[in-house]
Design an enzyme around this catalytic site. Structure first.
Site, PDB file in Angstrom:
ATOM      1  N   MET A   1      11.454 -13.447  36.506  1.00  0.00           N
ATOM      2  CA  MET A   1      10.145 -13.888  36.976  1.00  0.00           C
ATOM      3  C   MET A   1      10.348 -14.983  38.033  1.00  0.00           C
ATOM      4  SD  MET A   1       6.876 -14.678  34.533  1.00  0.00           S
ATOM      5  CE  MET A   1       6.970 -13.224  33.516  1.00  0.00           C
ATOM      6  N   HIS A   2      10.939 -14.592  39.172  1.00  0.00           N
ATOM      7  CA  HIS A   2      11.216 -15.535  40.253  1.00  0.00           C
ATOM      8  C   HIS A   2       9.982 -15.734  41.132  1.00  0.00           C
ATOM      9  CE1 HIS A   2      11.773 -12.291  43.276  1.00  0.00           C
ATOM     10  NE2 HIS A   2      12.121 -11.605  42.207  1.00  0.00           N
ATOM     11  N   ALA A   3      10.120 -16.450  42.221  1.00  0.00           N
ATOM     12  CA  ALA A   3       8.980 -16.898  43.028  1.00  0.00           C
ATOM     13  C   ALA A   3       8.026 -15.790  43.479  1.00  0.00           C
ATOM     14  CB  ALA A   3       9.483 -17.678  44.237  1.00  0.00           C
TER      15      ALA A   3
END
Length: 86
Positions: free
Chosen positions: A15-17
């Site tokens: 769940m990165h940017a």
């Protein structure tokens, strides 16, 4: 009555940017409160730093809780969004 479902992240980056930003934008489309819970830490899905701060990685399971006036629609569409984007 609230809606609740579990979701396992399949994105290799977790769940990165970018997906977190998309997730927040999607959550903001609803009046209902959407909470993402990971390992006992619950955050508002409408807050980017909260979502990114969870540190969710590929293969991790989160619990999503939706409560409010449009919870049925929000839960169904949000789950569909997660499956298509994370």
């Amino acid at each position: 009555m609230s809606q609740e479902f579990k979701f396992t992240v399949s994105d290799p980056e977790g769940m990165h940017a970018r997906p977190a930003g998309l997730l927040v934008a999607k959550a903001q489309q609803y009046d209902s409160t959407i909470i993402v819970d990971y390992e006992g830490k619950a955050v508002d899905a409408k807050r980017i730093f909260g979502v990114m701060g969870l540190g969710v990685k590929q293969g991790d399971e989160v619990t999503v809780k939706v409560e409010g006036s449009d919870e049925d629609k929000a839960a169904a569409e949000f789950e569909r969004f997660l499956k298509g984007n994370l």
